[in-house]
Design a protein around this motif. Structure first.
Motif, PDB file in Angstrom:
ATOM      1  N   LEU A 355      -5.437   7.433 -11.171  1.00 48.27           N
ATOM      2  CA  LEU A 355      -4.684   6.219 -11.492  1.00 48.27           C
ATOM      3  C   LEU A 355      -5.327   5.026 -10.799  1.00 48.27           C
ATOM      4  CD1 LEU A 355      -0.918   7.221 -11.198  1.00 48.27           C
ATOM      5  CD2 LEU A 355      -2.160   6.634 -13.275  1.00 48.27           C
ATOM      6  N   ARG A 356      -5.455   3.930 -11.528  1.00 44.62           N
ATOM      7  CA  ARG A 356      -6.000   2.716 -10.952  1.00 44.62           C
ATOM      8  C   ARG A 356      -4.866   1.720 -10.712  1.00 44.62           C
ATOM      9  NH1 ARG A 356      -9.816  -0.719 -14.677  1.00 44.62           N
ATOM     10  NH2 ARG A 356      -7.796  -1.206 -15.617  1.00 44.62           N
ATOM     11  N   LEU A 357      -4.769   1.267  -9.481  1.00 45.35           N
ATOM     12  CA  LEU A 357      -3.836   0.204  -9.124  1.00 45.35           C
ATOM     13  C   LEU A 357      -4.662  -1.011  -8.727  1.00 45.35           C
ATOM     14  CD1 LEU A 357      -2.583   3.104  -8.135  1.00 45.35           C
ATOM     15  CD2 LEU A 357      -0.843   1.684  -7.084  1.00 45.35           C
ATOM     16  N   SER A 358      -4.386  -2.163  -9.326  1.00 43.82           N
ATOM     17  CA  SER A 358      -5.144  -3.375  -9.004  1.00 43.82           C
ATOM     18  C   SER A 358      -4.201  -4.558  -9.076  1.00 43.82           C
ATOM     19  CB  SER A 358      -6.316  -3.552  -9.978  1.00 43.82           C
ATOM     20  OG  SER A 358      -5.884  -3.521 -11.332  1.00 43.82           O
ATOM     21  N   TRP A 359      -4.365  -5.497  -8.155  1.00 47.89           N
ATOM     22  CA  TRP A 359      -3.368  -6.557  -8.006  1.00 47.89           C
ATOM     23  C   TRP A 359      -3.972  -7.857  -7.518  1.00 47.89           C
ATOM     24  CZ3 TRP A 359      -4.121  -2.199  -5.156  1.00 47.89           C
ATOM     25  CH2 TRP A 359      -4.599  -2.382  -3.851  1.00 47.89           C
ATOM     26  N   PHE A 360      -3.298  -8.939  -7.850  1.00 49.38           N
ATOM     27  CA  PHE A 360      -3.516 -10.220  -7.193  1.00 49.38           C
ATOM     28  C   PHE A 360      -2.292 -10.460  -6.313  1.00 49.38           C
ATOM     29  CE2 PHE A 360      -6.723 -12.823  -9.909  1.00 49.38           C
ATOM     30  CZ  PHE A 360      -7.688 -11.875  -9.624  1.00 49.38           C
ATOM     31  N   PRO A 361      -2.462 -10.607  -5.025  1.00 48.20           N
ATOM     32  CA  PRO A 361      -1.309 -10.661  -4.114  1.00 48.20           C
ATOM     33  C   PRO A 361      -0.318 -11.766  -4.432  1.00 48.20           C
ATOM     34  CG  PRO A 361      -3.361 -11.295  -3.000  1.00 48.20           C
ATOM     35  CD  PRO A 361      -3.733 -10.694  -4.301  1.00 48.20           C
ATOM     36  N   SER A 362      -0.801 -12.917  -4.925  1.00 50.38           N
ATOM     37  CA  SER A 362       0.114 -14.021  -5.208  1.00 50.38           C
ATOM     38  C   SER A 362       1.071 -13.693  -6.343  1.00 50.38           C
ATOM     39  CB  SER A 362      -0.685 -15.281  -5.560  1.00 50.38           C
ATOM     40  OG  SER A 362      -1.467 -15.067  -6.730  1.00 50.38           O
ATOM     41  N   GLN A 363       0.715 -12.711  -7.173  1.00 55.04           N
ATOM     42  CA  GLN A 363       1.540 -12.360  -8.326  1.00 55.04           C
ATOM     43  C   GLN A 363       2.482 -11.192  -8.052  1.00 55.04           C
ATOM     44  OE1 GLN A 363      -1.033 -11.919 -11.745  1.00 55.04           O
ATOM     45  NE2 GLN A 363      -2.088 -13.849 -11.328  1.00 55.04           N
ATOM     46  N   VAL A 364       2.326 -10.537  -6.905  1.00 55.82           N
ATOM     47  CA  VAL A 364       3.195  -9.395  -6.555  1.00 55.82           C
ATOM     48  C   VAL A 364       3.667  -9.528  -5.110  1.00 55.82           C
ATOM     49  CG1 VAL A 364       2.343  -7.719  -8.249  1.00 55.82           C
ATOM     50  CG2 VAL A 364       1.099  -8.035  -6.098  1.00 55.82           C
ATOM     51  N   GLN A 365       3.976 -10.749  -4.713  1.00 55.00           N
ATOM     52  CA  GLN A 365       4.337 -11.004  -3.318  1.00 55.00           C
ATOM     53  C   GLN A 365       5.539 -10.175  -2.861  1.00 55.00           C
ATOM     54  OE1 GLN A 365       4.908 -15.247  -3.442  1.00 55.00           O
ATOM     55  NE2 GLN A 365       2.847 -15.672  -2.694  1.00 55.00           N
ATOM     56  N   ASP A 366       6.489  -9.940  -3.752  1.00 53.60           N
ATOM     57  CA  ASP A 366       7.715  -9.242  -3.376  1.00 53.60           C
ATOM     58  C   ASP A 366       7.663  -7.746  -3.692  1.00 53.60           C
ATOM     59  OD1 ASP A 366       8.819 -11.694  -2.575  1.00 53.60           O
ATOM     60  OD2 ASP A 366       9.476 -12.124  -4.626  1.00 53.60           O
ATOM     61  N   PHE A 367       6.505  -7.257  -4.080  1.00 51.50           N
ATOM     62  CA  PHE A 367       6.407  -5.849  -4.463  1.00 51.50           C
ATOM     63  C   PHE A 367       6.515  -4.943  -3.243  1.00 51.50           C
ATOM     64  CE2 PHE A 367       3.473  -2.162  -5.121  1.00 51.50           C
ATOM     65  CZ  PHE A 367       4.316  -1.449  -5.967  1.00 51.50           C
ATOM     66  N   ASP A 368       7.432  -4.004  -3.313  1.00 49.67           N
ATOM     67  CA  ASP A 368       7.617  -3.005  -2.263  1.00 49.67           C
ATOM     68  C   ASP A 368       7.185  -1.656  -2.819  1.00 49.67           C
ATOM     69  OD1 ASP A 368       8.347  -1.288  -0.277  1.00 49.67           O
ATOM     70  OD2 ASP A 368      10.495  -1.735  -0.344  1.00 49.67           O
ATOM     71  N   PRO A 369       6.084  -1.081  -2.318  1.00 53.00           N
ATOM     72  CA  PRO A 369       5.595   0.179  -2.881  1.00 53.00           C
ATOM     73  C   PRO A 369       6.401   1.405  -2.468  1.00 53.00           C
ATOM     74  CG  PRO A 369       4.209  -0.503  -1.055  1.00 53.00           C
ATOM     75  CD  PRO A 369       5.196  -1.611  -1.265  1.00 53.00           C
ATOM     76  N   THR A 370       7.335   1.256  -1.539  1.00 57.78           N
ATOM     77  CA  THR A 370       8.059   2.414  -1.025  1.00 57.78           C
ATOM     78  C   THR A 370       8.825   3.176  -2.102  1.00 57.78           C
ATOM     79  OG1 THR A 370       8.260   1.338   1.127  1.00 57.78           O
ATOM     80  CG2 THR A 370       9.707   3.212   0.715  1.00 57.78           C
ATOM     81  N   PRO A 371       9.628   2.508  -2.947  1.00 63.45           N
ATOM     82  CA  PRO A 371      10.341   3.263  -3.988  1.00 63.45           C
ATOM     83  C   PRO A 371       9.408   3.984  -4.953  1.00 63.45           C
ATOM     84  CG  PRO A 371      11.289   1.080  -3.718  1.00 63.45           C
ATOM     85  CD  PRO A 371      10.016   1.087  -2.946  1.00 63.45           C
ATOM     86  N   ILE A 372       8.266   3.378  -5.243  1.00 62.67           N
ATOM     87  CA  ILE A 372       7.281   4.022  -6.121  1.00 62.67           C
ATOM     88  C   ILE A 372       6.779   5.308  -5.476  1.00 62.67           C
ATOM     89  CG2 ILE A 372       5.104   3.727  -7.346  1.00 62.67           C
ATOM     90  CD1 ILE A 372       7.366   1.820  -8.239  1.00 62.67           C
ATOM     91  N   ALA A 373       6.427   5.222  -4.203  1.00 60.77           N
ATOM     92  CA  ALA A 373       5.939   6.403  -3.486  1.00 60.77           C
ATOM     93  C   ALA A 373       7.013   7.481  -3.431  1.00 60.77           C
ATOM     94  CB  ALA A 373       5.502   6.007  -2.080  1.00 60.77           C
ATOM     95  N   GLN A 374       8.251   7.080  -3.263  1.00 60.28           N
ATOM     96  CA  GLN A 374       9.342   8.065  -3.221  1.00 60.28           C
ATOM     97  C   GLN A 374       9.486   8.778  -4.563  1.00 60.28           C
ATOM     98  OE1 GLN A 374      12.531   5.476  -1.985  1.00 60.28           O
ATOM     99  NE2 GLN A 374      12.179   5.851   0.203  1.00 60.28           N
ATOM    100  N   THR A 375       9.352   8.034  -5.642  1.00 55.77           N
ATOM    101  CA  THR A 375       9.420   8.647  -6.970  1.00 55.77           C
ATOM    102  C   THR A 375       8.289   9.635  -7.160  1.00 55.77           C
ATOM    103  OG1 THR A 375      10.468   6.691  -7.917  1.00 55.77           O
ATOM    104  CG2 THR A 375       9.372   8.173  -9.447  1.00 55.77           C
ATOM    105  N   ILE A 376       7.080   9.237  -6.763  1.00 55.65           N
ATOM    106  CA  ILE A 376       5.928  10.133  -6.898  1.00 55.65           C
ATOM    107  C   ILE A 376       6.129  11.393  -6.074  1.00 55.65           C
ATOM    108  CG2 ILE A 376       3.456  10.374  -6.412  1.00 55.65           C
ATOM    109  CD1 ILE A 376       3.233   7.321  -6.947  1.00 55.65           C
TER     110      ILE A 376
END
Length: 386
Positions: A355-376
């Motif tokens: 899986l490729r994850l790629s981001w521009f920080p200014s566009q995902v400033q409020d993104f919290d990866p914790t719930p995603i990791a918990q789902t995985i």
């Protein structure tokens, strides 16, 4: 589309920066002249805007203004560079080309065409397990009839940076030309592209410019031009290498996006690295493999495979939370194992489920990866220690 979906697929394309969109709209609706029109001010304004854009793009890679031609993007630039060099190779008996097995299809397919239809000998070098091609491996393949080396700047699936600056310095003393597909690296690792690379392909929509605009840098060697021949005809624009009416609004948009990215680069890089660390820390609750050398990677691309998880099933499960991909957008519909991960020597299961994850920080400033990791983590079978 739900506003809660975090966009983590900027390696495929970025959102057009609103400031860029405003500039593009202005040049579509207010100063809308054809840069080739010589008889009125509308055309003169358009021509000046194109020249200013050309000069700025050239300055970002330490090139001369006249060494930049505008194209529709990196794919077209790659084709002009590789297919445009081919006649010179045929005339001079230099029909050997070196490339890598991890290139984008926009390089692999033109070179495959030259091999299968025009008798060129193409070496596809495989990387180390890190995903990196060594400059020495390229140099060892050089022959008296080697016309060109084509090596990407940053891999679009793993984010691994290739040693193009080192290679440029070493190839400059040889008759072999160096072409670099910089679609993913332009603006992000600017120092590399200031090296004496002969041909550089640039794509605008990876840095906040609209889709459909890019450039090809054709750097002289002293007084000698790169011996390119056109692959299209009609009109003579762009030094006869890319004929057709110039897309002035898109060119000005590329100029604006490149300026914005240059001015914000230090902050972008710092914030992108911070986001990378947050994602990796969150993924520590899962069983995953990081694909690609983290010591030679851009900060905003991660490629990961999760133990005993199917990538497509995971994308479906997470589609209401994040937008991610298995690899190149150009081949994502095929659902085949990644040719990049396979070339790195990874097993077929890992290669099929990266899986490729790629981001521009200014566009995902409020993104919290914790719930995603918990789902995985909840989707992974219990680790029995085997």
């Amino acid at each position: 589309m739900s506003a809660v979906v975090a966009y983590l697929d900027v390696a495929a394309t970025t959102r057009v920066d609103p400031r860029v969109a405003n500039v593009v709209l202005h040049w579509m609706t207010e100063e809308f002249g054809n840069a080739g029109s010589r008889t009125h001010e509308y055309g003169a304004q358009a021509k000046r805007a194109v020249q200013q854009a050309r000069s700025f793009i050239a300055s970002t890679v330490n090139a001369k203004t006249e060494e930049v031609i505008f194209t529709s993007g990196a794919t077209e630039s790659n084709n002009i560079a590789l297919l445009g060099l081919a006649p010179y190779g045929e005339k001079t008996g230099r029909k050997h080309i070196i490339t890598s097995a991890i290139e984008h299809k926009a390089v692999i397919e033109p070179l495959t065409h030259l091999r299968d239809n025009r008798g060129f000998d193409v070496d596809f070098l495989t990387p180390a397990s890190s995903g990196r091609i060594s400059a020495q491996a390229v140099l060892e393949k050089l022959r008296p009839d080697t016309l060109a080396v084509s090596l990407m700047h940053v891999n679009n699936e793993t984010g691994v940076i290739q040693p193009v600056a080192e290679l440029a310095e070493k190839l400059r003393a040889t008759p072999t030309y160096l072409h670099v597909d910089a679609a993913q690296g332009y603006g992000k690792v600017p120092g590399d592209l200031a090296a004496p690379i002969d041909l550089i392909s640039i794509s605008g929509h990876k840095i906040g410019a609209p889709k459909g605009i890019g450039a090809l840098v054709t750097r002289r060697r002293g007084w000698d031009k790169i011996p390119l021949e056109p692959i299209m005809f009609g009109g003579g624009q762009e030094r006869k290498l890319r004929p057709g009416t110039l897309a002035v609004p898109l060119i000005v948009g590329l100029h604006e996006a490149a300026k914005i990215f240059r001015d914000s680069h230090d902050r972008w890089e710092r914030d992108a690295r911070a986001m990378r660390e947050r994602i990796l820390q969150a993924l520590g609750t899962t069983r995953f493999r990081l694909n690609g050398d983290p010591t030679h990677s851009v900060p905003h691309i991660l490629n990961v495979s999760f133990d005993q998880l199917n990538a497509e099933a995971l994308i479906v499960r997470l589609k209401d939370q994040i937008a991610i991909a298995t690899g190149s957008a150009c081949t994502s519909a095929s659902y085949t194992p990644s040719h990049v991960l396979q070339a790195m020597g990874l097993d077929s299961d890992t290669a099929a489920n990266g899986l490729r994850l790629s981001w521009f920080p200014s566009q995902v400033q409020d993104f919290d990866p914790t719930p995603i990791a918990q789902t995985i983590a909840s989707m992974q079978p219990a680790d029995n220690g085997a």
